[in-house]
Design an enzyme around this catalytic site. Structure first.
Site, PDB file in Angstrom:
ATOM      1  N   HIS A 154       0.773  -1.297  -0.086  1.00  0.00           N
ATOM      2  CA  HIS A 154       0.088  -0.014  -0.115  1.00  0.00           C
ATOM      3  C   HIS A 154       0.952   1.370  -0.012  1.00  0.00           C
ATOM      4  O   HIS A 154       0.413   2.267  -0.379  1.00  0.00           O
ATOM      5  CB  HIS A 154      -1.178   0.102   1.390  1.00  0.00           C
ATOM      6  CG  HIS A 154      -0.386   0.242   2.510  1.00  0.00           C
ATOM      7  ND1 HIS A 154      -0.001  -0.719   3.349  1.00  0.00           N
ATOM      8  CD2 HIS A 154      -0.010   1.598   3.051  1.00  0.00           C
ATOM      9  CE1 HIS A 154       0.317  -0.035   4.449  1.00  0.00           C
ATOM     10  NE2 HIS A 154       0.588   1.129   4.446  1.00  0.00           N
ATOM     11  N   ASP A 204       0.213  -7.534   1.388  1.00  0.00           N
ATOM     12  CA  ASP A 204       0.724  -6.406   1.367  1.00  0.00           C
ATOM     13  C   ASP A 204       1.883  -5.970   1.753  1.00  0.00           C
ATOM     14  O   ASP A 204       2.461  -5.211   2.142  1.00  0.00           O
ATOM     15  CB  ASP A 204      -0.051  -5.510   3.000  1.00  0.00           C
ATOM     16  CG  ASP A 204      -0.022  -4.097   2.442  1.00  0.00           C
ATOM     17  OD1 ASP A 204       0.175  -3.678   1.395  1.00  0.00           O
ATOM     18  OD2 ASP A 204      -0.359  -3.257   3.492  1.00  0.00           O
ATOM     19  N   GLY A 235       3.402   6.453   8.311  1.00  0.00           N
ATOM     20  CA  GLY A 235       4.752   6.738   7.606  1.00  0.00           C
ATOM     21  C   GLY A 235       5.708   5.246   8.176  1.00  0.00           C
ATOM     22  O   GLY A 235       6.633   5.027   7.571  1.00  0.00           O
ATOM     23  N   ASN A 236       5.285   4.472   9.083  1.00  0.00           N
ATOM     24  CA  ASN A 236       5.955   3.539   9.525  1.00  0.00           C
ATOM     25  C   ASN A 236       5.696   2.228   8.866  1.00  0.00           C
ATOM     26  O   ASN A 236       6.492   1.253   8.649  1.00  0.00           O
ATOM     27  CB  ASN A 236       5.663   3.082  11.210  1.00  0.00           C
ATOM     28  CG  ASN A 236       6.707   3.807  12.134  1.00  0.00           C
ATOM     29  OD1 ASN A 236       5.964   4.542  12.954  1.00  0.00           O
ATOM     30  ND2 ASN A 236       7.738   3.581  12.060  1.00  0.00           N
ATOM     31  N   SER A 237       4.631   2.329   7.797  1.00  0.00           N
ATOM     32  CA  SER A 237       4.416   1.295   7.195  1.00  0.00           C
ATOM     33  C   SER A 237       5.506   0.843   6.367  1.00  0.00           C
ATOM     34  O   SER A 237       6.140   1.707   5.678  1.00  0.00           O
ATOM     35  CB  SER A 237       3.332   1.580   6.037  1.00  0.00           C
ATOM     36  OG  SER A 237       2.122   1.910   6.975  1.00  0.00           O
ATOM     37  N   ILE A 258     -14.511 -24.539   2.523  1.00  0.00           N
ATOM     38  CA  ILE A 258     -14.328 -25.305   3.799  1.00  0.00           C
ATOM     39  C   ILE A 258     -14.860 -24.361   4.790  1.00  0.00           C
ATOM     40  O   ILE A 258     -14.764 -23.097   4.573  1.00  0.00           O
ATOM     41  CB  ILE A 258     -12.961 -25.462   4.057  1.00  0.00           C
ATOM     42  CG1 ILE A 258     -11.984 -24.258   4.027  1.00  0.00           C
ATOM     43  CG2 ILE A 258     -12.360 -26.574   3.323  1.00  0.00           C
ATOM     44  CD1 ILE A 258     -10.477 -24.673   4.298  1.00  0.00           C
TER      45      ILE A 258
END
Length: 470
Positions: free
Chosen positions: A97, A127, A198-200, A259
């Protein structure tokens, strides 16, 4: 006794690091800031509403004509995130992202060096994205650790670019393991180390300087850290990165079944020893059908590993090499059967349409109340009304008593019951016979296969005691 307690407290205090400075100094050169730039269309400029004939009509028309080109001109949008280098030749891991839809990606290193990056591959399901930069010499890099060895209470350190303020370090502990948020392959480490926007894409380190997670999400009412951050476990990330590096895409194994988890009442209805495994609700064309799997089978072991629930099975299958032939143990009619399945590729099969429902002739219209349900065999009118398909077979739920277990477990008017006690039912008499069989066998519940808009699921309902004769 007091001396022992004091010694225990001293030992705990000694386990706490005095400082994270050495770790930050050693590994910060491999942590990067990521800036992306994207071209977006302008949503349109000012469009004042002026009554026709107003003295301002000509003024606003001239203003719009004069500035029209600027108002409709595309603009640039930028975003900030974090990442980390995993090899000296410039491979960089971040979140999907962070770089999704970006036209330009710039990687900034701790020493201020900036390099353009290209996308090697992405995996929206976890991600994760893999980038590549070209540098004049070898780059500092970090390595992945074994996230399965991380324990709740272990110290962890998050590094990245929070709120666009530049390189930053925060420390905390592992608050929880194996968290699932919304994805099929989720395996998050929850931490109270401060993680903000911003840490992503930045790394979560253990005290050995190994990356045990990729900081991905926060749970917050206002968008800021409140001590609940989530990092995708490194053991998931490593497999994804290896495939992106080799193929530029993911290649996950595919079994080809639908399932659901086995509940306690389902286990009782099926006479299982315990409520575990993955209950097969449907088997469309694919590897499982070719191997002889059937709706109603319970998968309890996959490729030598015990299966406790559906989430675990999905992850095991996804992590298995495409084309590999594996042993799958299923429970069928109370007995174990071993099947050999050659896995397909999930990415190629995700658009597959489930197998059609079995065909058969319908009974004459008749309604009956059983287990809190008002049921009717399939009729041409109901087939057309509910869009069941020409060959639909089973019993249609016409109404549901809102005070019944059936209503509480989600059955609604329009549902189609195709099996009872793991046997097909096409008439009310067949359903009553299955209920009687379950009661005679001493079971408290009966397992129904219910389809809604073609999607199948199993539901266990308590069997009714026969009414007293008057």
């Amino acid at each position: 006794m007091l001396a022992v307690a004091m010694l225990a407290q001293t030992a705990t205090a000694q386990d706490r690091p005095n400082s994270f400075a050495d770790l930050a100094d050693k590994f910060s050169p491999a942590v990067v800031n990521i800036t992306t730039s994207t071209t977006v269309a302008n949503a349109g400029g000012m469009n004042p509403i002026v009554p026709e004939g107003s003295p301002f009509e000509d003024f606003f028309r001239e203003f719009r004509d004069r500035n029209g080109d600027q108002e409709n001109r595309p603009r640039r949008s930028s975003a900030l995130g974090s990442g980390f280098v995993i090899s000296e030749d410039g491979y960089v891991v971040t979140n999907n992202h962070v770089i999704e839809s970006a036209d330009e990606i710039t990687v900034e290193f701790f020493n201020g060096t900036e390099l353009d990056a290209k996308v090697i591959g992405t995996d929206p399901k976890t991600d994760i994205a893999l980038l590549k930069v070209e540098a004049e010499g070898p780059l500092p890099f970090v390595t992945f650790g074994d996230s399965d060895k991380s324990r709740v209470g272990d110290w962890v350190v998050a590094m990245g670019n929070p709120l666009g303020q530049g390189f930053s370090v925060s420390a905390g502990i592992v608050s929880a393991r194996n968290r699932a948020l919304s994805g099929t392959y989720d395996d998050y480490i929850q931490t109270d180390a401060a993680i903000n926007r911003g840490n992503s894409g930045g790394p979560l380190f253990n005290l050995d300087g190994e990356v045990v997670g990729v900081n991905t999400a926060i749970l917050s009412p206002n968008g800021g850290s409140i001590g609940i951050g989530f990092s995708m476990a490194s053991n998931v990330v490593k497999r994804v990165v290896e495939q992106l590096q080799e193929f530029g895409e993911t290649r996950r194994g595919w079994l080809g079944v639908r399932i659901q988890d086995v509940t306690d009442d389902m286990a009782e209805a099926m006479d299982l020893q315990e409520a575990r495994g993955a209950l097969i609700t449907d088997v469309p064309e694919g590897p499982a059908m070719d191997a002889g799997m059937k709706s109603g089978d319970v998968i309890v072991e996959f490729d030598g590993t015990q299966v406790d629930d559906t989430r675990e099975l999905v992850r095991q299958v996804g992590n298995t090499t495409v084309g590999k032939t594996v042993r799958v143990v299923v429970l069928r009619d109370g007995k174990e059967e071993v099947l050999k399945v050659t896995l397909g590729r999930r990415e190629q099969a995700e658009g597959a349409i489930p197998a059609a429902q079995p065909g058969g002739e319908t009974e004459a219209p008749d309604e009956r109340e059983l287990m809190g349900l008002t049921l009717s065999p399939v009729t041409p009118e109901l087939t057309e009304q509910l869009e069941l398909g020409e060959n639909a077979e089973g019993l249609v739920v016409v109404d549901v008593d809102e005070m019944s277990d059936a209503y509480e477990k989600g059955l609604r008017a329009g549902d189609l019951i195709t099996e009872a006690g793991q046997q097909k039912v096409a008439s009310l008499e067949e359903l009553e016979a299955r209920i009687t069989d379950a009661r005679d066998a001493g079971r408290k519940s009966i397992l129904l296969l219910v389809r809604r808009a073609g999607d199948p699921r199993f539901v266990a309902l308590p069997v009714e005691e026969p009414a007293d004769a008057n």
